[in-house]
Motif scaffolding. Structure first.
Motif, short mmCIF file in Angstrom:
data_model
loop_
_atom_site.label_atom_id
_atom_site.label_comp_id
_atom_site.label_asym_id
_atom_site.label_seq_id
_atom_site.Cartn_x
_atom_site.Cartn_y
_atom_site.Cartn_z
N MET A 80 -97.31 -38.58 -62.02
CA MET A 80 -97.45 -38.26 -60.60
C MET A 80 -98.77 -37.55 -60.30
O MET A 80 -99.32 -37.70 -59.21
CB MET A 80 -96.27 -37.41 -60.12
CG MET A 80 -94.92 -38.11 -60.20
SD MET A 80 -94.91 -39.74 -59.39
CE MET A 80 -95.22 -39.29 -57.69
N GLY A 81 -99.29 -36.82 -61.27
CA GLY A 81 -100.60 -36.21 -61.08
C GLY A 81 -101.69 -37.25 -60.95
O GLY A 81 -102.62 -37.11 -60.14
N THR A 82 -101.57 -38.32 -61.72
CA THR A 82 -102.55 -39.41 -61.62
C THR A 82 -102.40 -40.15 -60.29
O THR A 82 -103.40 -40.52 -59.66
CB THR A 82 -102.34 -40.40 -62.79
OG1 THR A 82 -102.51 -39.69 -64.02
CG2 THR A 82 -103.34 -41.54 -62.72
N VAL A 83 -101.15 -40.35 -59.86
CA VAL A 83 -100.92 -40.98 -58.55
C VAL A 83 -101.54 -40.14 -57.44
O VAL A 83 -102.17 -40.67 -56.51
CB VAL A 83 -99.40 -41.17 -58.31
CG1 VAL A 83 -99.12 -41.57 -56.86
CG2 VAL A 83 -98.85 -42.23 -59.26
N ARG A 84 -101.39 -38.83 -57.54
CA ARG A 84 -101.97 -37.95 -56.52
C ARG A 84 -103.49 -37.99 -56.54
O ARG A 84 -104.14 -38.01 -55.49
CB ARG A 84 -101.49 -36.51 -56.73
CG ARG A 84 -102.06 -35.52 -55.71
CD ARG A 84 -101.37 -34.19 -55.76
NE ARG A 84 -101.55 -33.54 -57.05
CZ ARG A 84 -100.94 -32.39 -57.39
NH1 ARG A 84 -100.10 -31.82 -56.52
NH2 ARG A 84 -101.14 -31.84 -58.56
N ALA A 85 -104.07 -38.04 -57.73
CA ALA A 85 -105.53 -38.03 -57.84
C ALA A 85 -106.15 -39.35 -57.36
O ALA A 85 -107.24 -39.35 -56.79
CB ALA A 85 -105.94 -37.76 -59.29
N ARG A 86 -105.45 -40.45 -57.58
CA ARG A 86 -106.06 -41.76 -57.30
C ARG A 86 -105.54 -42.45 -56.05
O ARG A 86 -106.21 -43.35 -55.53
CB ARG A 86 -105.82 -42.68 -58.51
CG ARG A 86 -106.47 -42.18 -59.79
CD ARG A 86 -106.26 -43.16 -60.93
NE ARG A 86 -106.87 -42.68 -62.16
CZ ARG A 86 -106.82 -43.34 -63.32
NH1 ARG A 86 -106.18 -44.51 -63.39
NH2 ARG A 86 -107.39 -42.84 -64.40
N LEU A 87 -104.35 -42.05 -55.57
CA LEU A 87 -103.75 -42.81 -54.48
C LEU A 87 -103.27 -41.94 -53.33
O LEU A 87 -103.74 -42.07 -52.20
CB LEU A 87 -102.58 -43.64 -55.04
CG LEU A 87 -101.89 -44.61 -54.09
CD1 LEU A 87 -102.89 -45.67 -53.59
CD2 LEU A 87 -100.70 -45.29 -54.77
N TRP A 88 -102.33 -41.04 -53.60
CA TRP A 88 -101.72 -40.22 -52.53
C TRP A 88 -102.17 -38.78 -52.69
O TRP A 88 -101.51 -37.96 -53.32
CB TRP A 88 -100.19 -40.28 -52.60
CG TRP A 88 -99.62 -41.67 -52.38
CD1 TRP A 88 -100.22 -42.71 -51.73
CD2 TRP A 88 -98.33 -42.13 -52.79
NE1 TRP A 88 -99.40 -43.80 -51.71
CE2 TRP A 88 -98.22 -43.50 -52.34
CE3 TRP A 88 -97.26 -41.56 -53.47
CZ2 TRP A 88 -97.10 -44.25 -52.57
CZ3 TRP A 88 -96.13 -42.33 -53.69
CH2 TRP A 88 -96.04 -43.65 -53.24
N ARG A 89 -103.27 -38.42 -52.08
CA ARG A 89 -103.80 -37.05 -52.22
C ARG A 89 -102.95 -36.02 -51.49
O ARG A 89 -103.09 -34.82 -51.74
CB ARG A 89 -105.24 -36.99 -51.70
CG ARG A 89 -106.20 -37.85 -52.53
CD ARG A 89 -107.65 -37.61 -52.15
NE ARG A 89 -108.54 -38.40 -52.98
CZ ARG A 89 -108.98 -38.04 -54.18
NH1 ARG A 89 -108.58 -36.88 -54.69
NH2 ARG A 89 -109.78 -38.81 -54.88
N TRP A 90 -102.07 -36.49 -50.63
CA TRP A 90 -101.19 -35.57 -49.89
C TRP A 90 -99.94 -35.20 -50.69
O TRP A 90 -99.13 -34.37 -50.24
CB TRP A 90 -100.74 -36.22 -48.56
CG TRP A 90 -100.26 -37.63 -48.73
CD1 TRP A 90 -100.98 -38.78 -48.57
CD2 TRP A 90 -98.93 -38.07 -49.09
NE1 TRP A 90 -100.21 -39.90 -48.81
CE2 TRP A 90 -98.94 -39.50 -49.13
CE3 TRP A 90 -97.74 -37.40 -49.38
CZ2 TRP A 90 -97.82 -40.24 -49.44
CZ3 TRP A 90 -96.62 -38.15 -49.71
CH2 TRP A 90 -96.65 -39.54 -49.72
N LEU A 91 -99.78 -35.77 -51.87
CA LEU A 91 -98.57 -35.55 -52.66
C LEU A 91 -98.48 -34.09 -53.07
O LEU A 91 -99.39 -33.55 -53.67
CB LEU A 91 -98.60 -36.45 -53.90
CG LEU A 91 -97.28 -36.69 -54.63
CD1 LEU A 91 -96.34 -37.49 -53.75
CD2 LEU A 91 -97.55 -37.43 -55.93
N PRO A 92 -97.34 -33.41 -52.74
CA PRO A 92 -97.22 -31.98 -53.12
C PRO A 92 -96.91 -31.82 -54.61
O PRO A 92 -96.38 -32.69 -55.24
CB PRO A 92 -96.05 -31.51 -52.26
CG PRO A 92 -95.22 -32.72 -52.03
CD PRO A 92 -96.18 -33.86 -51.97
#
Length: 312
Positions: free
Chosen positions: A300-312
């Protein structure tokens, strides 16, 4: 769609999906997912200390086992609901007492102190085997696994109870991340001296993070004993201090969904590989190395960094 709406839609959608799976999963995976949700709640508690505050603890099995044994030993005498609260209290109070000592250290010293106290807890359980039954553990009677008229030994009730626990923990973590308390923990993680310079009482905040983490871990331990009817010393061993660390690292430290994703991934990785070879931990180890190399922030950290920057 606003950021708040997207966050609520994502996390609410996960809970709706888990509820829908209750009606369609075969018994084996139905039971597995119930267990995963309880363990993911434990990992979410660990994530408060490690992912958001930046404290590497190797003693969280102490809080998980405290909740488990407080519930398991007291439930025949005080009732299920009160025994669950006793489990939460045992985890929280244990975390406060440990934090008062361990938070006077930093870095590797903090890790060693938490590990030392967790091992002391494990040895204490073995020493008082007349009550705890040591490594053998003890089974919680079906009559003691009733809550508000529901038989939690029943697979359907067990799953829904696990989902309720996970939903409460997920909601609490979402609130914490967006609240000033959570923001201050992130500030401590990023730069504690600067946070102290700005006027934050970093010791008090870290102790509060330990208390919240311990209470959630204790709740998960109490729920595990209640839902699956067993308490044993193995849950206080070093393994159950390292597992939540692995789950959080795999899923993404400092993300709300990371503990669940990491627990789900690791559980089924071991489950599926053990059906292929007796060296299933080797396969798990290879997967961990690959994830560390190619997704060092976790899934999920990779998803936040590359796709969903709003992910808490």
């Amino acid at each position: 769609m606003s950021e708040r709406a997207r966050v609520l839609a994502l996390h609410g959608g996960l809970l709706v999906l888990l509820l829908a799976l209750h009606f369609v999963l075969p018994p084996y995976h139905h039971g597995n997912l119930a267990r995963i949700m309880v363990l993911a709640s434990y990992a979410a508690g660990y994530n408060i200390v490690f992912g958001y505050t930046g404290l590497l603890s190797l003693g969280h099995a102490l809080f998980f086992a405290a909740g488990m044994y407080a519930m398991g030993l007291s439930v025949p005498h005080i009732g299920t609901g009160t025994a669950l609260l006793a489990g939460v209290a045992a985890g929280g109070i244990g975390a406060i007492l440990l934090g008062l000592l361990a938070l006077r250290t930093r870095g590797v010293a903090f890790m060693i102190v938490t590990l030392m106290f967790a091992q002391a807890g494990y040895l204490t359980i073995l020493y008082f085997g007349a009550w705890t039954r040591g490594d053998e553990g003890f089974v919680i009677a079906r009559a003691s696994r009733m809550l508000w008229g529901l038989d939690l030994s029943d697979a359907a009730h067990r799953y829904l109870a696990a989902l309720a626990l996970f939903a409460l923990v997920l909601g609490a973590c979402l609130w914490m991340v967006r609240a000033p308390f959570g923001r201050s923990l992130i500030a401590i993680r990023e730069n504690e001296p600067r946070a102290a310079m700005l006027g934050y009482d970093t010791f008090r905040l870290k102790l509060a993070a330990m208390a919240a983490s311990g209470a959630i871990s204790g709740a998960a331990g109490a729920a595990y004993a209640l839902l699956f009817g067993y308490a044993g010393a193995s849950f206080a061993s070093v393994e159950y201090s390292i597992l939540p660390l692995l789950w959080v690292l795999l899923g993404g430290a400092g993300t709300v969904l990371g503990p669940f994703i990491g627990t789900l991934f690791m559980f089924y990785l071991i489950d599926l590989s053990s059906g292929v070879t007796s060296a299933y931990m080797l396969i798990a180890g290879i997967a961990l190395v690959l994830l560390t190399l190619f997704a060092p922030r976790g899934l999920m950290g990779t998803v936040r960094a590359r796709l969903w920057r709003w992910l808490p």
